[in-house]
Motif scaffolding. Structure first.
Motif, short mmCIF file in Angstrom:
data_model
loop_
_atom_site.label_atom_id
_atom_site.label_comp_id
_atom_site.label_asym_id
_atom_site.label_seq_id
_atom_site.Cartn_x
_atom_site.Cartn_y
_atom_site.Cartn_z
N ILE A 225 0.17 -3.02 -36.34
CA ILE A 225 1.02 -1.99 -36.92
C ILE A 225 2.49 -2.33 -36.72
N SER A 226 2.83 -2.91 -35.56
CA SER A 226 4.24 -3.23 -35.27
C SER A 226 4.81 -4.29 -36.20
N GLU A 227 3.96 -5.05 -36.86
CA GLU A 227 4.43 -6.10 -37.77
C GLU A 227 4.79 -5.57 -39.16
N VAL A 228 4.46 -4.31 -39.43
CA VAL A 228 4.79 -3.71 -40.73
C VAL A 228 6.25 -3.28 -40.70
N PRO A 229 7.03 -3.63 -41.74
CA PRO A 229 8.42 -3.18 -41.78
C PRO A 229 8.51 -1.66 -41.65
N GLY A 230 9.41 -1.21 -40.79
CA GLY A 230 9.60 0.22 -40.56
C GLY A 230 8.67 0.81 -39.51
N ALA A 231 7.89 -0.03 -38.85
CA ALA A 231 6.93 0.46 -37.86
C ALA A 231 7.59 1.24 -36.73
N ALA A 232 8.80 0.91 -36.41
CA ALA A 232 9.50 1.60 -35.31
C ALA A 232 9.66 3.09 -35.59
N LYS A 233 9.58 3.48 -36.85
CA LYS A 233 9.71 4.89 -37.21
C LYS A 233 8.43 5.68 -36.98
N VAL A 234 7.29 4.99 -36.86
CA VAL A 234 6.02 5.69 -36.74
C VAL A 234 5.19 5.31 -35.51
N LEU A 235 5.43 4.16 -34.93
CA LEU A 235 4.62 3.72 -33.80
C LEU A 235 5.25 4.15 -32.48
N GLU A 236 4.60 5.12 -31.82
CA GLU A 236 5.07 5.61 -30.53
C GLU A 236 4.76 4.60 -29.43
N GLY A 237 3.55 4.04 -29.47
CA GLY A 237 3.14 3.08 -28.45
C GLY A 237 1.64 2.98 -28.42
N GLY A 238 1.16 2.39 -27.34
CA GLY A 238 -0.28 2.22 -27.22
C GLY A 238 -0.72 2.13 -25.78
N PHE A 239 -1.96 2.55 -25.57
CA PHE A 239 -2.62 2.42 -24.28
C PHE A 239 -3.64 1.30 -24.43
N VAL A 240 -3.56 0.29 -23.58
CA VAL A 240 -4.58 -0.74 -23.53
C VAL A 240 -5.40 -0.45 -22.29
N VAL A 241 -6.63 -0.01 -22.52
CA VAL A 241 -7.50 0.46 -21.44
C VAL A 241 -8.82 -0.31 -21.51
N TYR A 242 -8.76 -1.55 -21.14
CA TYR A 242 -9.89 -2.46 -21.28
C TYR A 242 -11.02 -2.15 -20.30
N SER A 243 -10.68 -1.76 -19.10
CA SER A 243 -11.70 -1.51 -18.07
C SER A 243 -12.01 -0.02 -17.94
N LYS A 244 -13.12 0.28 -17.27
CA LYS A 244 -13.47 1.67 -16.97
C LYS A 244 -12.35 2.33 -16.17
N GLN A 245 -11.86 1.60 -15.17
CA GLN A 245 -10.82 2.15 -14.31
C GLN A 245 -9.56 2.49 -15.10
N ALA A 246 -9.18 1.64 -16.04
CA ALA A 246 -8.00 1.91 -16.85
C ALA A 246 -8.21 3.14 -17.74
N LYS A 247 -9.41 3.27 -18.29
CA LYS A 247 -9.69 4.45 -19.11
C LYS A 247 -9.53 5.73 -18.28
#
Length: 160
Positions: free
Chosen positions: A23-45
């Motif tokens: 999503i960040s590679e789309v022009p104008g993404a900074a206007k709509v992308l708040e961020g992301g959680f990367v929760v690969y493990s059970k503990q991170a979730k």
């Protein structure tokens, strides 16, 4: 179709941040992308997104219940207008709970409680193909949710 601008957050397990990156590679993404959680493990979730230990114990991390909890908690913790969660098995072998390669759960959700969930069984494909399929399902789910009529029609069986 014109879709109102929404602020988006991702909650990613099996794609490890690739959806937010895409999503960040789309022009104008900074206007709509708040961020992301990367929760690969059970503990991170549990730690980063607050997924309850009992939900994971009852359903495993690769489940509709966990994907829905990821969406709800990502929305709550970020204040975003739209969340997309992905959890699944896209590596090279089944997970520790016996979930087979190619199993995927994707949920897109809005703060009003509207959700679209997809459960896919892609089978034993390569990790790259499975990741690509997961990303497509995530984007399709979000677009479908945003394009859903607000009133007057009944949702299809996969919409919840």
């Amino acid at each position: 179709m014109i879709v109102a601008r929404k602020v988006l957050v991702t909650a990613e397990s099996c794609t490890a941040g690739k959806l937010a990156h895409l999503i960040s590679e789309v022009p104008g993404a900074a206007k709509v992308l708040e961020g992301g959680f990367v929760v690969y493990s059970k503990q991170a979730k549990m730690r980063l997104l607050g997924v309850q230990r009992q939900i994971i114990a009852d359903f495993t991390t690769v489940s509709e219940a966990v994907a829905r909890a990821m969406v709800a908690n990502a929305l709550e913790r970020s204040g975003a207008d739209l969340a997309i969660a992905l959890t699944g098995v896209t590596g090279s072998e089944p997970d520790e709970n016996g979930n087979p390669l190619g199993r995927l759960h994707v949920t897109a959700g809005l703060p009003d409680g509207s959700r679209i969930h997809r459960h896919c069984e892609f089978g034993s494909l390569s990790p790259d193909v499975l990741t690509h399929a997961a990303l497509q399902m995530a984007l399709l789910s979000a677009l479908e949710l945003l394009g859903r009529p607000k009133t007057g029609t009944s949702p299809s069986p996969r919409r919840t």
